[in-house]
Design an enzyme around this catalytic site. Structure first.
Site, PDB file in Angstrom:
ATOM      1  N   GLU A 178       0.828  -1.218   0.000  1.00 48.79           N
ATOM      2  CA  GLU A 178       0.000   0.000   0.000  1.00 48.79           C
ATOM      3  C   GLU A 178       0.861   1.265   0.000  1.00 48.79           C
ATOM      4  O   GLU A 178       1.174   1.816   1.048  1.00 48.79           O
ATOM      5  CB  GLU A 178      -0.942   0.025   1.211  1.00 48.79           C
ATOM      6  N   LYS A 234      -2.738  -1.978  -2.833  1.00 50.21           N
ATOM      7  CA  LYS A 234      -3.788  -1.099  -2.306  1.00 50.21           C
ATOM      8  C   LYS A 234      -3.398   0.319  -2.665  1.00 50.21           C
ATOM      9  O   LYS A 234      -2.389   0.840  -2.184  1.00 50.21           O
ATOM     10  CB  LYS A 234      -3.945  -1.274  -0.793  1.00 50.21           C
TER      11      LYS A 234
END
Length: 299
Positions: free
Chosen positions: A180, A217
């Site tokens: 992420e 992400k």
């Protein structure tokens, strides 16, 4: 050798519709999450009581009839949640065995100070022990967050390199990392930062072995379908989107414009849910929220 549970979880993430529920607010973001849920800081004292309150909130979400594997692929937990029980089972076992929802674990220890327009993750000296704990509880994957604030090549490259270096450590432990590198939605150079990020991500993805599967992400991009090359990459299991401060309505609208990207919303999932609602009101509210995010994730 993958367990049957891991094999079944992999199949679910690969083949089923749905989204990831991010239930992983940790130390710094917990008071805000509780306040939005209608629990004031005057109602608890110290970290232990705070984490008990937030576990009550998460337990209410996870045990709701609206929350199950029909629309939700997975849920990301904070380590403190993994150490607690839901329905007499460890939280991760309850998610998978009772709800058919794949458990993930947030493993980062927060962000380092900003440098070159970005914040890498703080060191994680206890990561191997944490991964062993996750494996013992049938956790499928992990999540770790860095932040990019400016279109600075050195900053973006530092974030992505660290994410993949740690990601390989997680893969070696038999877990699937959610990588992420969040681009701040308020960045004055958001589109330019996304261009640098995509280039760095594809470079790292191309260097992985064929059996090294990761998830990404990412912040919802300025240009719809900007991350299509990442979604289509053979080493990427799923690309999930963070809500990043957008309202649920805005986040769903932006997500629906990005084909093949699914939600991994935290605040946007629980927006409007309240400790003061009756169970019937709470379940009804959550059901509407989940359906909206599910629909936006199916485009």
């Amino acid at each position: 050798m993958a367990s049957q549970a891991q094999t079944d979880m992999l199949d679910k993430i690969k083949t089923k519709d749905g989204f990831i529920a991010a239930l992983d607010q940790s130390g710094g973001s917990t008071p805000k999450a509780l306040r939005l849920y209608g629990v004031e800081e005057s109602e608890y004292s110290g970290d232990e009581e705070m984490f008990t309150k937030v576990h009550e909130m998460r337990t209410r979400i996870v045990t709701s009839n609206a929350f199950n594997g029909d629309r939700i692929l997975g849920a990301i937990l904070f380590e403190n949640t993994l150490d607690r029980e839901i329905g007499g089972k460890s939280s991760s076992h309850y998610l998978w065995q009772n709800k058919n929802v794949v458990p993930f674990l947030k493993v980062d220890k927060g962000l380092a100070d900003e440098e070159n327009g970005a914040q890498v993750m703080k060191p994680m000296p206890g990561l191997d022990a944490l991964l062993a704990k996750a494996n013992a509880q049938d956790v499928f994957g992990t999540k770790m967050r860095s932040v990019i604030k400016l279109a600075n090549q050195a900053g973006v490259d530092a974030v992505v390199k660290q994410q993949f270096d740690v990601g390989k450590q997680i893969l070696a432990a038999g877990l699937v990392p959610i990588i992420e590198p969040e681009v701040d939605i308020n960045s004055p150079e958001k589109a330019e930062a996304e261009a640098l990020l995509k280039e760095a991500l594809l470079s790292e993805l191309d260097s992985l072995n064929s059996d090294q599967l990761v998830m990404l992400k990412l912040t919802l991009p300025e240009t719809a379908n900007f991350y299509k090359d990442c979604i289509d990459h053979p080493n990427v299991l799923k690309v999930v989107a963070l809500s990043g401060g957008y309202s649920r309505e805005d986040a769903n609208s932006k997500l629906a414009a990005n084909n093949g990207m699914i939600a991994s919303f935290s605040r946007a999932l629980t927006e409007g849910a309240s400790a003061q609602q009756s169970d019937a009101e709470f379940d009804s509210h959550l059901d509407v929220a989940i359906q909206g995010i599910f629909d936006a994730s199916r485009t």
